[in-house]
Structure formats: structure tokens, C-alpha cells
Enzyme design. Structure first.
Site, PDB file in Angstrom:
ATOM      1  N   SER A 140       0.806  -1.217   0.000  1.00 12.84           N
ATOM      2  CA  SER A 140       0.000   0.000   0.000  1.00 12.84           C
ATOM      3  C   SER A 140       0.841   1.269   0.000  1.00 12.84           C
ATOM      4  CB  SER A 140      -0.942  -0.006   1.209  1.00 12.84           C
ATOM      5  OG  SER A 140      -1.778  -1.134   1.199  1.00 12.84           O
ATOM      6  N   HIS A 151       0.760   4.607   4.366  1.00  9.63           N
ATOM      7  CA  HIS A 151       0.022   5.260   3.289  1.00  9.63           C
ATOM      8  C   HIS A 151       0.443   6.719   3.128  1.00  9.63           C
ATOM      9  CE1 HIS A 151      -3.560   2.201   3.439  1.00  9.63           C
ATOM     10  NE2 HIS A 151      -2.383   1.620   3.349  1.00  9.63           N
TER      11      HIS A 151
END
Length: 296
Positions: free
Chosen positions: A201, A247
Site C-alpha cells: 500500500s 500510506h
């Protein structure tokens, strides 16, 4: 002579460039390979942006810019026959690691990213603080749940393919790994040292950031990518088991490196592009060293 000079000055003073094939037509669009202005009649749709007729023919047209004889991407990379090759390879590696983890769950213990175990006053025996820096890389390819790898690989294919075509393989790979490593560094710095983190991610959020910068550079409608990014951020902060640090770290690194990729001046393009990547990596290393000093 004075009249000719006056005409040239007037042409130079134009705020909007003109099509290189039709000097009477102003345009704000440039070829993504050679960066020459092109009007709507000369635009040839490409995977990313538009190209001029000469570049589509492989640079065989007359009057072609000297630096455009070899097709280049908007970031200066080499145009390849398969613009998604690295994206396919990255997806293949992620799937292969996932299959290996499903076959042997104990393998995951050696791939995930975590700071240290046990904590002070005991000396760390495992984790990044114990010298296992390789976890920053292995954790980028490790997934445990089917929904996790499925969502990440769909995002990688949807975002990564067009971005690879726009940047070129080397630059695309640099953005991917720098973003993933930066996300891991921020996770290591902020998250609990005993909390495991895994997944692609961070790198994918970096691709999101770089894609947004690219679309801005090409004057594309940014609403789709912004909407998708907002949805992902809602999921990031809406669930407790998602590493928001990875993230955000990846997103910031992707924006910074992506900006350097598409805005670097042509004369010093490679120096600025890879220099920016190296700078982001250096900052990540400093964060890791600071956190390691706290845990040991």
C-alpha cells in the site's frame, strides 16, 4: 530587415505557443515525447497524453527536433514495446510471495515490518532495531489476506500501468521503491515497535501521488484520481488495522519524486530526478536511525 525583426519579436512575445506544423494555430498542448506544441489536428492519442505525427512515425518526419529522434516519455524515459512490463512483474512477485505465505504461515514472521522484540530493558533480538533492515523491502511484497492483496493488485494495475508508460521503466521503479521505503520508514518511526506492518500500500499510494502530479502537469481532469485518493484515505483512517503511516509516507514521497520526474528541466533532468529520489531515501534513512536509537 527592420520589418522582419519586428515580426520575429511579435512572434516571440506570444504568450501561447503555436503548433509546429501549423504556425497560425495557438495551442496549449505539447507532444508527450518531444514536447513540441501540437494543435488538435496534429494530436495523436497515446496511452498517456498526445503525441505529434512525427513521433508516432518513429521520428522519420522532416524538421524533427534533434533530441526527439529517439522516442521518450514525458519524464524522459525510453518508450518501450510493453509499457506495463514492470507492473506485471511487480504483481507477479506479490502474488508469488502471497502463495508462499499461504503454504507456510511461519514465513510471514520473517517478512513483515516491525521495530523490535523484546523491548527495553532487554536487548532487541529481532526486528529492524535488531539490524533486520531487509524487512523494509520484504514487507512491501507480503500480504496475508485475500482481500488485501486483491485490492492492492487491482490498484497497482490500474494506477501503475499508465504511470509506467508515462515515466519509463527506471523512473517508475524508482518512484515505486522510494515511496514504499518512505512509507515503511514513517511506520517504523511512529507506530508501536511491536506492531507488524505489511503490504504494497505504501508504494501504491506513492503511485497515486505521482499520478496526480502527472495529470496536473498534462492539464488533465484530476477529479477521478482525487476522488479515488479520497476514498482510499477514508479507508485508511476509518479502520484500525490499516497502517496509515505507510500510506501517508508513501503518498508524500510519491508526490515529491513524481514532481521531480515530470517537472525537471530537460538539461539536468536525470540529475534532478534521481537526486530527488536519493534525497527522499536519505531522509528515510535518518528517520530509521533516529527510531533505532530510541529502541536500543
Amino acid at each position: 530587415m527592420d520589418q522582419a525583426a519586428g515580426s520575429g519579436s511579435a512572434q516571440d512575445a506570444r504568450s501561447v505557443p503555436v503548433c509546429y506544423r501549423h504556425p497560425d494555430r495557438e495551442t496549449g498542448v505539447r507532444c508527450t515525447r518531444c514536447e513540441r506544441p501540437i494543435c488538435p489536428e496534429c494530436m495523436v492519442s497515446a496511452s498517456v497524453g498526445f503525441q505529434c505525427p512525427d513521433c508516432v512515425r518513429g521520428g522519420s518526419g522532416t524538421g524533427h527536433a534533434p533530441g526527439a529522434s529517439r522516442p521518450r516519455t514525458v519524464a524522459g524515459g525510453t518508450v518501450t514495446a510493453d509499457p506495463r512490463l514492470l507492473t506485471k512483474i511487480l504483481i507477479g512477485i506479490n502474488i508469488a510471495v502471497f502463495i508462499a505465505v499461504q503454504a507456510d504461515e511461519h514465513l510471514l514472521e520473517h517478512l513483515v515490518l516491525y521495530g523490535a522484540w523484546p523491548l527495553k530493558p532487554f536487548a532487541p533480538t529481532s526486528g529492524v532495531a535488531g539490524g533486520e533492515w531487509y524487512r523494509f523491502v520484504t514487507s512491501m511484497f507480503a500480504h496475508q489476506e485475500y482481500w488485501h492483496i486483491g485490492f492492492n493488485m487491482l490498484s497497482l494495475w490500474w494506477i501503475g500501468g499508465p504511470l509506467e508508460a508515462a515515466l519509463g521503466r527506471a523512473r517508475y521503479l524508482a518512484v515505486y521503491f522510494v515511496s514504499g521505503l518512505a512509507g515503511g520508514a514513517l511506520t517504523y518511526l511512529i507506530a508501536s515497535p511491536t506492531e507488524a506492518s505489511l503490504g504494497a500500500s505504501g508504494a501504491i499510494f506513492g503511485l497515486f501521488g505521482a499520478t496526480a502530479v502527472l495529470m496536473r502537469r498534462l492539464n488533465y481532469d484530476m477529479r477521478p484520481v482525487i476522488a479515488l485518493l479520497v476514498i482510499n484515505l477514508i479507508f485508511t483512517f476509518g479502520f484500525s488495522n490499516i497502517s496509515w503511516q505507510a500510506h501517508i509516507g508513501g503518498l508524500v514521497a510519491g508526490v515529491v519524486t513524481g514532481y521531480a520526474m515530470v517537472h525537471a528541466p530537460r538539461r539536468k533532468r536525470a540529475l534532478i530526478q534521481y537526486g530527488t529520489c536519493a534525497s527522499v531515501l536519505l531522509v528515510s534513512v535518518v528517520l530509521v536511525l533516529v527510531r533505532t536509537a530510541q529502541l536500543t
